[in-house]
Enzyme design. Structure first.
Site, PDB file in Angstrom:
ATOM      1  N   ARG A   1     -35.108   2.913 -21.915  1.00  0.00           N
ATOM      2  CA  ARG A   1     -34.585   3.634 -22.972  1.00  0.00           C
ATOM      3  C   ARG A   1     -35.046   2.690 -24.408  1.00  0.00           C
ATOM      4  NH1 ARG A   1     -28.347   4.864 -23.541  1.00  0.00           N
ATOM      5  NH2 ARG A   1     -28.520   2.399 -23.925  1.00  0.00           N
TER       6      ARG A   1
ATOM      7  N   GLU B   1     -26.968  13.345 -25.432  1.00  0.00           N
ATOM      8  CA  GLU B   1     -25.759  12.941 -25.673  1.00  0.00           C
ATOM      9  C   GLU B   1     -24.929  13.340 -27.216  1.00  0.00           C
ATOM     10  OE1 GLU B   1     -25.890   8.676 -25.082  1.00  0.00           O
ATOM     11  OE2 GLU B   1     -27.641   8.522 -26.398  1.00  0.00           O
TER      12      GLU B   1
ATOM     13  N   ARG C   1     -14.767   6.459 -26.659  1.00  0.00           N
ATOM     14  CA  ARG C   1     -14.757   5.979 -25.163  1.00  0.00           C
ATOM     15  C   ARG C   1     -14.460   4.546 -25.059  1.00  0.00           C
ATOM     16  NH1 ARG C   1     -21.463   5.472 -24.876  1.00  0.00           N
ATOM     17  NH2 ARG C   1     -21.028   3.574 -23.443  1.00  0.00           N
TER      18      ARG C   1
ATOM     19  N   HIS D   1     -20.402 -12.117 -24.756  1.00  0.00           N
ATOM     20  CA  HIS D   1     -21.070 -12.768 -24.044  1.00  0.00           C
ATOM     21  C   HIS D   1     -20.517 -13.194 -22.733  1.00  0.00           C
ATOM     22  CE1 HIS D   1     -23.519 -14.545 -27.651  1.00  0.00           C
ATOM     23  NE2 HIS D   1     -24.031 -13.424 -27.414  1.00  0.00           N
TER      24      HIS D   1
ATOM     25  N   CYS E   1     -26.752   9.899 -16.588  1.00  0.00           N
ATOM     26  CA  CYS E   1     -26.953   8.392 -16.526  1.00  0.00           C
ATOM     27  C   CYS E   1     -25.684   7.728 -17.056  1.00  0.00           C
ATOM     28  CB  CYS E   1     -28.205   7.872 -16.894  1.00  0.00           C
ATOM     29  SG  CYS E   1     -28.461   8.076 -18.594  1.00  0.00           S
TER      30      CYS E   1
ATOM     31  N   ARG F   1     -31.520  -0.300 -20.302  1.00  0.00           N
ATOM     32  CA  ARG F   1     -30.881  -0.302 -21.555  1.00  0.00           C
ATOM     33  C   ARG F   1     -31.596  -1.621 -22.327  1.00  0.00           C
ATOM     34  NH1 ARG F   1     -25.696   1.004 -18.824  1.00  0.00           N
ATOM     35  NH2 ARG F   1     -24.724   2.947 -19.928  1.00  0.00           N
TER      36      ARG F   1
ATOM     37  N   ASN G   1     -21.464   9.541 -21.026  1.00  0.00           N
ATOM     38  CA  ASN G   1     -20.553   8.751 -21.771  1.00  0.00           C
ATOM     39  C   ASN G   1     -20.326   9.030 -23.421  1.00  0.00           C
ATOM     40  OD1 ASN G   1     -20.365   7.170 -19.383  1.00  0.00           O
ATOM     41  ND2 ASN G   1     -21.842   5.615 -20.287  1.00  0.00           N
ATOM     42  N   ASP G   2     -21.270   9.207 -23.977  1.00  0.00           N
ATOM     43  CA  ASP G   2     -21.442   9.524 -25.283  1.00  0.00           C
ATOM     44  C   ASP G   2     -21.100  11.041 -25.586  1.00  0.00           C
ATOM     45  OD1 ASP G   2     -21.527   7.507 -26.955  1.00  0.00           O
ATOM     46  OD2 ASP G   2     -23.661   6.801 -26.202  1.00  0.00           O
TER      47      ASP G   2
HETATM   48  C1  PEP Z   1     -24.371   7.134 -22.057  1.00  0.00           C
HETATM   49  O1  PEP Z   1     -23.729   7.646 -23.398  1.00  0.00           O
HETATM   50  O2  PEP Z   1     -23.635   8.149 -21.188  1.00  0.00           O
HETATM   51  C2  PEP Z   1     -25.170   6.171 -21.931  1.00  0.00           C
HETATM   52  C3  PEP Z   1     -25.679   6.202 -20.578  1.00  0.00           C
HETATM   53  O3  PEP Z   1     -25.474   5.379 -22.647  1.00  0.00           O
HETATM   54  P1  PEP Z   1     -24.871   4.315 -23.217  1.00  0.00           P
HETATM   55  O4  PEP Z   1     -23.571   3.930 -22.306  1.00  0.00           O
HETATM   56  O5  PEP Z   1     -25.635   3.024 -23.158  1.00  0.00           O
HETATM   57  O6  PEP Z   1     -24.467   4.445 -24.592  1.00  0.00           O
HETATM   58 MG    MG Z   2     -25.132   6.433 -24.730  1.00  0.00          MG
END
Ligand code: PEP
Ligand code: MG
Length: 759
Positions: free
Chosen positions: A516, A615, A649, A373, A686, A480, A638-639
């Site tokens: 999403r 991902e 990550r 938070h 993204c 998100r 990222n994933d």
């Molecule tokens: C990602 O995985 O790159 C992504 C954009 O989604 P999140 O960071 O919300 O997992």
């Molecule tokens: Mg992701």
């Protein structure tokens, strides 16, 4: 033979009164401590009672004992983590074992003569969350110490903390930080909860509170003081809530505070405090004790939701202590530096708002997760935040100079003049560049060869929406939806979700928004959704996997999105898709909801675009099939990065080990773009890399033409886009896909330098 316990609060109250008299009595601190261990051993019917004090250099020294050999006093020393005593200190958690010598951590010290004692119970001596020592009792016979005995020992340890911290046994400086380390520069790694650079002076959050009296003279008076303080605390929280509502900072922000207000009314918590007062502690000591106990119980919990509750609890504890102790509480605002870097173990959102926002430069937390938070609120305040900064409380001293690098996830303490100056210079340069970049917000993101690049923002809170205008982005490439779910107390119903998505679409106007569906699981927890307690949450039941197994949740969400679009275009994508079949299943659920909308008389979206996040690596081998099912692909780098390199990550140790600007990842991205082009579906990226100019340059080289990023990155990425010639870049990158290199970052940087690309 086993002795089973029966010891209650009545005994503990008498013991506390005797302790208080002893502490007030004459003699040296050492004499008083010797007396105290005798008293405890007698009262708790144990053969041994010992006190270990933590000295400079992280050494636990035996300071007093009843029952062990007297010659061991000031001789026996244990390191943190060594033996059972070291274990208690290291974990800051109590421990009781009926057969101590069978315990794997048992460390035999012949000088103490403790081999004849079979059972052991010990508790940390804590003050303001810092371990000062360990209090231990031992019995010759096997003994199963009861909960009440443990409670009593913890209460006694509260009282003892006063004596240890009093500065008479050891110098007060020793109970703080080792003298040698206090002067050295230190660099600590952390995860970035909110990006940005900051420079300022450390303010150790809540270190100011000191409880001078732990044993109650009159429990009834203490109970009354407690009830008054609780009432005052509720009132002040209500005031804070009202001001959050009127400051127009967005509704999630209020939700966070409201859910926290609920916690403040938690009966269980208040009852435990009342119980401790009845046991003989003063009201402030009781509040502190309940916090110590809960912390000890929950601090090793893996469940991020529980850990988050822990910071709310810390927050409330300190709040209540302020009401109890009045002006003796936090330092006056006037005493705080103009440029505060707030350092805390964890912190609740309301506490952060108590500080003067004008002076706040950054927040560094020893705990804290991306979904915490406080991170959500700090983002609204626009200050950099670092989390999981291990040892920061041990290393940081109040008013130390601190450099917070919220880009690379580092904290520099006491950096020394040279480093500090160059950091200040890079902050100034960054500010100038940001101002220049921001001035270019009207300029179209077109490359030198005339290719229009779409720049979009990632968003999740209503407070992010003004950034859409400020950055001049083309739309929202990733909304998100789990973020607004995370800050609520219960699942938002269809009407609430419809309103929320409607607000986002209304703000965006003609600009596209890609919603999403819920990506919960992993480190994204909902207060009202406990999930399955996966051992490996990143690989567990998350994203679309939950959506397909619990279609009601997914259907409600899609229903709300369809209703909110109210005849406009709808763009929706699914996270964590592992196969084309899953994408088809999700799309079929959307179709069901489209039919339902028509039946229920809602306007259907003018057009519907369906996409999947790329991902999960398995999907890479089903791209031909999946592109037959969807209209666009969004690469979650990222994933994808975390799964391709098998590299968590969120782990700061690994954060710089693998580079997204590396042949394997770039080759994968090139393959995705080629497949999407061949099938005529759009593709975007993204993840975080889309917002880093150099990494975004690599993406352009791979053929990506649509980038969605954190809003503050848009100006710099636009500047990069406007300075690059894609005709020259593509062929150069193509030569690097099969290099056996770990990274091609430096090559790309060289390319940018030689070709005048702004990165
Ligand atoms: C990602 O995985 O790159 C992504 C954009 O989604 P999140 O960071 O919300 O997992
Ligand atoms: Mg992701």
């Amino acid at each position: 033979m086993t002795i089973t316990e029966a010891s209650g609060w009545a005994g503990s109250r008498r013991l506390l009164r005797q302790l208080r008299d002893l502490m007030k009595g004459g003699g040296t601190a050492q004499e008083r401590l010797d007396h105290i261990v005798r008293l405890i051993a007698h009262d708790m019917a144990t053969e041994v009672c010992s006190v270990y004090v933590l000295r400079a250099g992280e050494v636990l020294e035996l300071f007093a004992t009843q029952g062990l050999k007297p010659e061991a006093v000031h001789q026996t020393r244990l390191r943190m983590g060594e033996g059972l005593v070291g274990e208690i200190a290291l974990n800051a958690q109590p421990l009781r074992v009926a057969d101590a010598q069978a315990h794997p951590q048992f460390a035999y010290r012949p000088e103490t003569g403790e081999e004849v004692f079979q059972s052991l119970m010990g508790v940390p001596i804590l003050r303001n969350g810092r371990v000062l020592g360990v209090l231990v009792v031992q019995n010759a016979a096997r003994r199963d110490y009861a909960d009440e005995a443990m409670e009593a020992l913890e209460t006694v340890a509260m009282v003892l903390a006063e004596l240890v911290a009093g500065g008479e046994l050891i110098a007060a400086s020793e109970t703080r930080v080792s003298e040698t380390s206090a002067l050295q520069p230190v660099r600590l790694r952390a995860i970035v909860l909110n990006a940005g650079l900051a420079r300022g002076r450390v303010v150790l959050h809540q270190r100011g509170i000191v409880i001078h009296q732990t044993v109650a003279e009159y429990p009834e008076v203490e109970l009354l003081a407690l009830e008054n303080a609780v009432a005052e605390m509720h009132e002040s929280l209500d005031r804070l809530l009202r001001s959050a509502q009127t400051s127009g900072r967005g509704s999630e922000h209020e939700e966070v505070l409201a859910s926290y207000r609920m916690f403040a009314e938690d009966r269980g918590w208040l009852n435990r405090i009342r119980e401790a007062v009845r046991g003989g502690l003063t009201a402030p000591a009781a509040v502190q004790k309940v916090q110590n106990d809960t912390r000890a119980r929950l601090s090793h919990a893996k469940d991020p939701y529980l850990r988050e509750r822990l910071s709310d609890l810390d927050d409330l504890t300190h709040r209540l202590l302020h009401h109890l102790l009045g002006a003796q509480g936090t330092p006056e605002a006037a005493d705080l530096p103009e440029d505060m870097v707030l350092v805390a173990r964890s912190m609740g959102p309301a506490e952060l708002l108590d500080y003067d926002r004008e002076r706040l430069r950054a927040v560094v937390l020893e705990e804290g997760a991306p979904s915490s938070h406080v991170a959500i609120v700090a983002r609204a305040l626009d200050v950099p935040v670092l989390g999981r900064c291990r040892d920061v409380l041990k290393e940081a001293n109040d008013r130390d100079e601190a450099l917070v690098d919220g880009d690379t996830g580092q904290l520099l303490l006491r950096p020394g003049e040279g480093v500090s100056e160059s950091f200040a210079e890079s902050m100034a340069a960054r500010r100038r560049a940001a101002e220049m970049d921001a001035a270019g917000r009207e300029l179209p993101p077109v490359t030198r060869d005339g290719t229009r690049i779409e720049l979009l923002i990632n968003a999740g809170l209503l407070v992010d929406l003004p950034q859409l205008d400020a950055s001049g982005a083309d739309g929202i490439g990733l909304y998100r939806t789990e973020v607004p779910f995370m800050v609520r107390r219960e699942f938002p119903d269809v009407a609430t979700q419809t309103r929320l998505y409607g607000q986002v679409l209304a703000h965006a106007g003609t600009r596209p928004v890609t919603f999403r569906t819920l990506d919960i699981g992993g480190d994204k927890v909902l207060p009202y959704w406990t999930g399955e307690g996966d051992d490996n949450p990143a690989l567990g039941w998350r994203g679309l996997r939950i959506g397909l197994d619990r279609p009601a949740i997914l259907r409600q969400q899609l229903r709300a999105m369809i209703r909110a679009s109210d005849g406009r275009a709808l763009r929706v994508m699914f996270p964590m898709v592992s196969s084309a079949a899953e994408a088809a299943q999700a799309r079929a659920i959307l179709d069901l909801e489209m039919d339902r909308a028509a039946r229920d008389g809602f306007r259907r979206p003018a057009e519907v675009y369906v996409g999947v996040m790329v991902e999960v690596p398995a999907l890479l081998w089903q791209l031909p099939a999946v592109t037959g099912v969807v209209d666009f692909l969004a690469v979650g780098s990222n994933d994808l990065m975390q799964f391709l390199f098998a590299s968590d990550r969120g782990n700061p140790r690994l954060s710089r080990r693998f580079d997204p600007i590396s042949p394997p990842l770039l080759k994968v991205l090139r393959g995705i773009v080629a497949e999407a082009e061949a099938r005529g579906v759009a593709v975007s990226v993204c993840g975080e890399m889309a917002g880093q100019p150099l990494a975004a340059l690599a993406l352009l080289g791979c053929g990506v033409r649509r980038l969605s990023m954190t809003p503050h990155a848009v100006p710099a990425v636009r500047a990069m886009v406007r300075s690059v010639d894609l005709d020259a870049l593509g062929p150069v990158l193509a030569q690097w896909y099969d290099l056996p290199a770990h990274s091609v970052r430096e090559r790309l940087r060289g390319y940018a330098r030689d070709h005048g690309v702004r990165v």
